[in-house]
Design an enzyme around this catalytic site. Structure first.
Site, PDB file in Angstrom:
ATOM      1  CG  ASN A  90      -1.519   1.335   1.523  1.00  0.00           C
ATOM      2  OD1 ASN A  90      -2.396   1.794   0.802  1.00  0.00           O
ATOM      3  ND2 ASN A  90      -1.052   1.997   2.576  1.00  0.00           N
ATOM      4  CB  SER A 141      -2.138   0.355  -9.187  1.00  0.00           C
ATOM      5  OG  SER A 141      -1.819   1.242 -10.234  1.00  0.00           O
ATOM      6  CE1 TYR A 155       0.635   8.048  -7.159  1.00  0.00           C
ATOM      7  CE2 TYR A 155      -1.204   8.640  -8.588  1.00  0.00           C
ATOM      8  CZ  TYR A 155      -0.713   7.995  -7.467  1.00  0.00           C
ATOM      9  OH  TYR A 155      -1.565   7.293  -6.654  1.00  0.00           O
ATOM     10  CE  LYS A 159       0.574   4.472  -6.990  1.00  0.00           C
ATOM     11  NZ  LYS A 159       0.765   3.505  -5.889  1.00  0.00           N
ATOM     12  CB  THR A 190      -6.785   8.933   2.264  1.00  0.00           C
ATOM     13  OG1 THR A 190      -6.230   9.341   0.998  1.00  0.00           O
ATOM     14  CG2 THR A 190      -7.639   7.685   2.052  1.00  0.00           C
TER      15      THR A 190
END
Length: 284
Positions: A90, A141, A155, A159, A190
């Site tokens: 994670n 991912s 980024y 991924k 989050t």
């Protein structure tokens, strides 16, 4: 993914456990009676955030970019709990900017955590899973690895890499009884869009106005994302009790919509150039 079997308590190894999805996962797993080895660069923050100190909870400092650190954590986990049933890779962070605006050092640091950290965990846990002929590796991912947005090239690259390695790994280990799932979440509420989890270019270039506009839109979402991280954690946990889990799992309505739109774009582009694509053979 519905399964009516009695849920078996398992041993889980979760990276990036002190916040976001990782913290939700650890709390739910411990509440359900599972054994959890949870990693973080800040163990004291992890212990404080989890709050539930018991024999089932093993907090570990790990530098995921250091294979020796990862190997030590895997060994401690197996030595403590005898096995590892499920790995959730994670840990990761976002990085914003055009390719030109980000340095080689920034790019490599991003790959070190988002990609090589995942590879290090997989490489170190596989001998134990092969020995038992069982296990489940769940790699987190992002929808950015399927349908990236403007201004997030590096980024997205990390991924994309996680998706690609997961797809092939699933084929490589299937005959050994080991399962692999790659999860592509959309926007969840989050701390991903805060400074704790997001690095932005320090040298923005004036010409990239569309990149700046994209970043502004994303940052304005902070605290208003539609996705509930507790539901995402529960969905990931349920994968471990699925006899035939998917290799790919989209989480979030936005992730589903973006992925299906990307499929349509790919099909249109591929078909548009079908004749050219098929004309590459030697003649005669």
């Amino acid at each position: 993914m519905k399964n009516d079997k009695i849920i078996e308590n398992k041993v889980w190894f979760v990276t990036g456990a002190s916040k976001g999805f990782g913290l939700s996962l650890v709390k739910q797993l411990l509440a359900a009676g599972h054994k959890v080895a949870a990693t973080s660069r800040y163990v004291s923050s992890l212990v404080k955030a989890v709050g539930d100190i018991s024999d089932n909870f093993l907090p570990l400092y790990v530098n995921l970019a250091d294979e020796k650190s990862v190997a030590e954590a895997i060994q401690i986990t197996v030595g403590t709990f005898d096995k590892i049933d499920v790995v959730i890779n994670n840990a990761g962070y976002g990085i914003g900017g055009s390719v030109e605006e980000l340095t080689d050092e920034e790019a490599r640091e991003s790959f070190d955590i988002n990609v090589f950290g995942t590879l290090n965990v997989i490489r170190e846990v596989m001998p134990f899973m092969r020995e038992r002929k069982s296990g489940h590796i769940i790699n987190i991912s992002s929808i950015a690895g399927i349908a990236p947005g403007t201004g997030w090239a590096l980024y997205a690259a990390t991924k994309f890499a996680v998706i690609g390695l997961s797809e092939v790994l699933a084929d490589d280990v299937k005959s050994m009884g080991i399962k692999v799932t790659v999860v592509a979440p959309g926007a969840f509420r989050t701390n991903f869009l805060t400074g704790d989890s997001l690095v932005m270019t320090k040298k923005p270039i004036h010409d990239y106005q569309e990149v700046r506009d994209s970043h502004t839109r994303y940052l304005q979402m902070d605290g208003h994302q539609a996705g509930d991280p507790e539901k995402a954690a529960a969905a990931m946990i349920s994968l471990a009790d699925d006899d035939n889990p998917p290799v790919h799992l989209l989480l979030g309505e936005d992730a589903y919509t973006r992925a299906m739109t990307k499929l349509g774009v790919l099909e249109k582009e591929f078909r548009l150039n079908e004749e050219l694509s098929k004309s590459m053979a030697y003649q005669g």
